[in-house]
Design a protein around this motif. Structure first.
Motif, PDB file in Angstrom:
ATOM      1  N   TYR A  78      -4.708   9.162  27.736  1.00  0.00           N
ATOM      2  CA  TYR A  78      -3.586  10.111  27.692  1.00  0.00           C
ATOM      3  C   TYR A  78      -3.791  11.416  28.441  1.00  0.00           C
ATOM      4  CZ  TYR A  78      -1.503   6.858  24.473  1.00  0.00           C
ATOM      5  OH  TYR A  78      -0.962   5.731  23.938  1.00  0.00           O
ATOM      6  N   ARG A  79      -4.975  11.638  29.042  1.00  0.00           N
ATOM      7  CA  ARG A  79      -5.185  12.961  29.657  1.00  0.00           C
ATOM      8  C   ARG A  79      -4.250  13.197  30.848  1.00  0.00           C
ATOM      9  NH1 ARG A  79      -8.334  12.838  34.348  1.00  0.00           N
ATOM     10  NH2 ARG A  79      -9.325  10.819  34.703  1.00  0.00           N
ATOM     11  N   ARG A  80      -3.748  12.121  31.444  1.00  0.00           N
ATOM     12  CA  ARG A  80      -2.818  12.290  32.550  1.00  0.00           C
ATOM     13  C   ARG A  80      -1.403  12.611  32.078  1.00  0.00           C
ATOM     14  NH1 ARG A  80      -4.944  10.186  37.438  1.00  0.00           N
ATOM     15  NH2 ARG A  80      -7.066   9.527  37.058  1.00  0.00           N
ATOM     16  N   LYS A  81      -1.168  12.411  30.782  1.00  0.00           N
ATOM     17  CA  LYS A  81       0.197  12.592  30.278  1.00  0.00           C
ATOM     18  C   LYS A  81       0.371  13.820  29.415  1.00  0.00           C
ATOM     19  CE  LYS A  81       1.287   7.700  30.483  1.00  0.00           C
ATOM     20  NZ  LYS A  81       1.456   6.480  29.735  1.00  0.00           N
ATOM     21  N   THR A  82      -0.741  14.385  28.950  1.00  0.00           N
ATOM     22  CA  THR A  82      -0.605  15.549  28.073  1.00  0.00           C
ATOM     23  C   THR A  82      -1.852  16.415  28.167  1.00  0.00           C
ATOM     24  OG1 THR A  82      -0.055  16.269  25.842  1.00  0.00           O
ATOM     25  CG2 THR A  82      -1.581  14.417  26.015  1.00  0.00           C
ATOM     26  N   TYR A  83      -1.745  17.619  27.639  1.00  0.00           N
ATOM     27  CA  TYR A  83      -2.914  18.497  27.599  1.00  0.00           C
ATOM     28  C   TYR A  83      -3.793  18.098  26.421  1.00  0.00           C
ATOM     29  CZ  TYR A  83      -0.743  21.640  30.948  1.00  0.00           C
ATOM     30  OH  TYR A  83      -0.184  22.187  32.066  1.00  0.00           O
ATOM     31  N   TYR A  87      -9.686  22.100  28.905  1.00  0.00           N
ATOM     32  CA  TYR A  87      -8.937  20.858  28.655  1.00  0.00           C
ATOM     33  C   TYR A  87      -9.376  19.794  29.659  1.00  0.00           C
ATOM     34  CZ  TYR A  87      -5.884  22.325  32.545  1.00  0.00           C
ATOM     35  OH  TYR A  87      -5.402  22.711  33.760  1.00  0.00           O
ATOM     36  N   PRO A 121      -8.946  23.220  34.434  1.00  0.00           N
ATOM     37  CA  PRO A 121      -9.455  22.531  33.240  1.00  0.00           C
ATOM     38  C   PRO A 121     -10.767  23.143  32.733  1.00  0.00           C
ATOM     39  CG  PRO A 121      -8.702  20.929  34.847  1.00  0.00           C
ATOM     40  CD  PRO A 121      -8.611  22.279  35.506  1.00  0.00           C
ATOM     41  N   ARG A 137      -5.957  16.574  34.237  1.00  0.00           N
ATOM     42  CA  ARG A 137      -4.799  15.665  34.086  1.00  0.00           C
ATOM     43  C   ARG A 137      -4.597  14.766  35.296  1.00  0.00           C
ATOM     44  NH1 ARG A 137      -0.321  19.635  33.525  1.00  0.00           N
ATOM     45  NH2 ARG A 137      -1.817  20.852  34.732  1.00  0.00           N
ATOM     46  N   ASN A 169       0.095  13.192  41.983  1.00  0.00           N
ATOM     47  CA  ASN A 169      -0.567  12.212  41.124  1.00  0.00           C
ATOM     48  C   ASN A 169      -1.905  11.801  41.686  1.00  0.00           C
ATOM     49  OD1 ASN A 169       1.481  11.880  39.146  1.00  0.00           O
ATOM     50  ND2 ASN A 169       2.676  10.855  40.728  1.00  0.00           N
TER      51      ASN A 169
END
Lengths: 430, 370
Positions: B138-143, B191, B186, B194, A346
């Protein structure tokens, strides 16, 4: 004078046989003879010996260490002093080494949380040991042997096996000879080349077990020790072994120490190898500062280094220890390259740095030790434990060695991570 | 844009659910922005173009449509409802949008993709323009694939998203990644990062690179550090407390002390959570050690579990309060777990605590670490 010659024999297979020998690059092992040798140690009641090869659907669990088969050839030297023989500085004379084979030593009774594993095939087959033909040594304790004593017995059994196998290659043609010839007091005078030292923070008490340190230096522990100067050959030749658990490092990597070897390669051409300083991470802030001061002084004032490469094992606070040594070196006029490992998936690279003095402008990204992997492999053979052996899950979920799907972090694999820079990897933002 | 023909899915036809807002879902304009969720069989609007691009490789099985306002104003509830509508389709993939620069639409696409992945374990891909607020959320949670800021190049953007999704789901191996996952960087795959790290193979070992770098540094040649220097700000040491007698003191700890059972699910490593507990009920004078646990894998908790005061010196503080040495112990205890938490999140947690303490006029805090 320190001159080490490592004579390597390439091994392409390992087989059980009536008589232990190495012929035509194949290791034949009389498993019964090896078993008897290991059982000479009264702390061991029984031992399982298993052979595994690349592509086997085998999962080795409870792994304590990986060791390269090595033995001293000349009689005046000793194998793994402090472990198998009397105290004698390592790094001199001739050593026989077997390539393409490793001793995988497991402690099936370990109660430590962080036991390593190795998959010989499937998605988890990462790192160098999955491409080798290996012998697995899994001892069981005799009655009334305490946990720590047994851990030492397990390590000794692994080292003994390594010496036994290398010894069997006597008379076999040698495939390669590497020479490590370095007389530090006189080396590099008048060459005009920069003197480069290596700082090896080789121990941390973070995972000390029952408040005791593991005996990693000539068979005894290092805790409490101030930084000390060692000859780089001592590191390569069995003076140092890994801790009793694989936390992104193993004895095999130390026996082939990638930084020591890389510095030797450039020695006399681009640099003068000025020697190595070993140290430990401290959990006390004043001791930490004293350590940084003494290490930097040894590197600068005793070894006379112009530059130094600094590595550590494990993560977290020990990164601060290493940074303080590097900072003290820079202040003493010694240019540094400093290893940084990342310990969580993370957060982007720059978000994961919690300590970084401005003077450290040259950092090596040695990778992300805790990248998650989801593994699908139904093992046919589980070695060093049972299908019920617990495998550490990054989020604490119960999972066992026999599960069809397990989730692990890369550094749980023997050879999946290397704190001293042996792998061609780096962590990248995704 | 990918060459879809190169992606292999073992010949299996992908089942896809597509999410659209009311406008692209052909329900109406702003006047329909309050409409609730609606399911249509097969592709709608941009979904027809998506179906064309996928051809035999996939089938847009259903389209979920929702009004922008309705979704953006009830994100959690609508996501939950949408998940129940998506689940029966037994799809392999959710494609949402693309939302381009539309903020509410971007939030909906991001929330739904994140929900589908977390709850249904189903891969999801959306597309947005870089300034869409949904990107940062949301980029940390989805593509989230990078798209233009409007639908002028809809077909190209959809082709990019479809190709990306096929790559994500393909059985191929990215020989650059230790994990062997198919995904590229990325910048290569178009994309948004993330915020996670992956180990990539390099030409040389870290050890060889370190010798190269040191020689460059010693010889005065240019070199590039492999780790960005974060540039921490210098934090001045605050003045000491002048009058302890009128001082309210808060206690903060990053040692991971939580109630037994860890109801807030604080993580022992990589934790992002700040938990605040009422001092009186969480740490009463007569307490049993059975009531606690430590969510922190970076130290051995035995000593703390023997006596909580070793982490939170509450008994000593209460005594000082009784003897009027200090005015009061602040009644809320701030608990977090500081073990490889990103420095960015640590900063946010610190600011959250500081805001409250400032607002409540607390003069001092004891911060215990492990």
């Amino acid at each position: 004078m320190m001159k080490l010659q490592i004579e390597s024999v390439d091994i392409r297979d390992v087989k059980a046989a009536q008589k232990t020998r190495v012929s035509d690059h194949i290791v034949y092992i009389d498993l019964q003879e090896l078993e008897e040798l290991i059982l000479e140690d009264g702390r061991i009641r029984s031992v399982s010996l298993d052979l595994v090869s690349p592509g086997d659907r085998a999962r080795i669990v409870n792994l304590d260490d990986v060791i390269q088969p090595r033995c001293k050839i000349d009689r005046e030297n000793e194998d793994f002093p402090g472990w198998l023989s009397k105290m004698k500085v390592t790094g001199n004379g001739r050593t026989r080494s077997l390539n393409g084979i490793a001793v995988l030593v497991s402690n099936p009774c370990t109660i430590r949380e962080y036991a390593a594993l190795l998959d010989m095939s499937g998605p988890g087959a990462i790192g160098p040991y999955t491409t080798m033909n290996n012998i697995c040594v899994s001892p069981m304790p005799a009655a009334n042997v305490d946990d720590r004593d047994f851990e030492n017995a397990v390590k000794a059994a692994g080292l003994k096996t390594a010496v036994y196998l290398a010894g069997a290659a006597e008379g076999h043609p040698v495939d390669d000879i590497e020479t490590f010839d370095l007389h530090i007091p006189e080396s590099g005078k008048d060459t005009g080349l920069p003197r480069v030292a290596y700082y090896y923070q080789m121990y941390t008490p973070q995972r000390d077990f029952y408040n005791g340190a593991d005996p990693v230096f000539y068979g005894r522990e290092l805790s409490g020790i101030l930084p000390t100067v060692v000859h780089p050959n001592e590191i390569l030749d069995g003076g140092i072994v890994n801790m009793h658990k694989i936390y992104g490092l193993d004895t095999y990597s130390i026996q082939n120490h990638p930084i020591v070897k890389a510095l030797y390669k450039r020695h006399g051409k681009d640099l003068v190898f000025a020697g190595a300083v070993i140290g430990i991470a401290n959990m006390d802030p004043v001791l930490r500062q004293r350590k940084a001061m003494v290490a930097a002084s040894l590197i600068s004032n005793v070894l006379g280094a112009d530059g130094v490469i600094l590595t550590k094992i494990l993560g977290g606070l020990v990164q601060v220890d290493l940074g303080l040594v590097a900072e003290a070196c820079e202040q003493a006029g010694v240019k540094t390259v400093y290893f940084v490992s990342f310990n969580d998936s993370n957060g982007a690279l720059e978000e994961q740095i919690t300590f970084f003095p401005d003077c450290l402008d040259a950092a090596i990204n040695v990778g992300q030790s805790l990248e998650w992997m989801r593994l699908e492999m139904e093992p046919e053979k589980i070695i060093g434990g049972t299908p019920e052996t617990r495998i550490l899950h990054p989020a604490g979920i119960a999972q066992t060695a026999g599960d069809r799907i397990i989730e692990v972090e890369q550094s749980v694999f023997a050879g999946g991570f290397c704190h001293i820079g042996g792998l061609p990897i780096m962590a990248v933002d995704y | 844009v990918y060459d879809i023909a190169e992606e292999t899915m073992d010949g299996k036809k992908l089942r896809i659910v597509h999410y659209l807002n009311q406008f692209f879902g052909q329900q109406g304009g702003e006047d329909k922005a309050d409409m609730g969720l609606k399911v249509k069989e097969g592709p709608v609007g941009p979904g027809i173009a998506l179906q064309d691009i996928l051809a035999e490789k996939g089938e847009v099985a259903a389209t979920i449509i929702c009004g922008d306002n309705h979704y953006a104003e009830n994100i959690e509830a609508v996501t939950e409802e949408a998940l129940t509508l998506i689940k029966p389709h037994e799809a392999d993939l959710l494609v949402a949008g693309p939302a381009f620069a539309a903020g509410r639409y971007g939030m909906a696409c991001g929330a739904l993709c994140a929900g589908v992945q977390e709850t249904l374990g189903m891969p999801a891909v959306t597309g947005m323009f870089e300034e869409n607020p949904g990107v940062d959320l949301y980029r940390r949670k989805t593509y989230i694939c990078k798209t233009g800021n409007n639908s002028l190049k809809m077909k190209d953007d959809l082709a990019h998203m479809a190709g990306f999704a096929l790559k994500l789901l393909s059985k191929g191996i990215n020989a650059k990644l230790v994990s062997k996952e198919t995904i590229g960087r990325p910048s290569e795959d178009g994309y948004f990062p993330r915020g996670i790290l992956k180990n990539e193979y390099t030409q040389k070992t870290a050890a060889e690179r370190s010798v190269d770098m040191l020689l460059a540094k010693l010889q005065g040649r240019p070199f590039e550090s492999e780790v960005p220097v974060p540039g921490f700000e210098d934090i001045p040491v605050p003045e000491s407390v002048k009058n302890m007698g009128s001082c309210r003191i808060a206690v903060i700890s990053d040692g991971g002390l939580v109630p037994r059972g860890n109801p807030d699910k604080m993580k022992g490593r990589g934790n992002q959570l700040l938990a605040v507990y009422d001092m009186e009920s969480f740490l009463p004078e007569n307490r049993s050690r059975e009531g606690y646990e430590i969510a922190h894998t970076g130290y051995l908790p035995f000593e703390v579990m023997e006596d909580i005061n070793r982490l939170v010196p509450i008994d000593a503080l209460r005594e000082l309060e009784k003897d009027n040495v200090i005015e009061k112990v602040y009644p809320r205890f701030f608990s977090t777990s500081g073990n490889v938490t990103s420095s960015k999140r640590c900063g946010e947690i610190g600011e959250e605590i500081a805001d409250e303490l400032k607002r409540e006029g607390v003069q001092a805090a004891i911060l215990t670490s492990t």
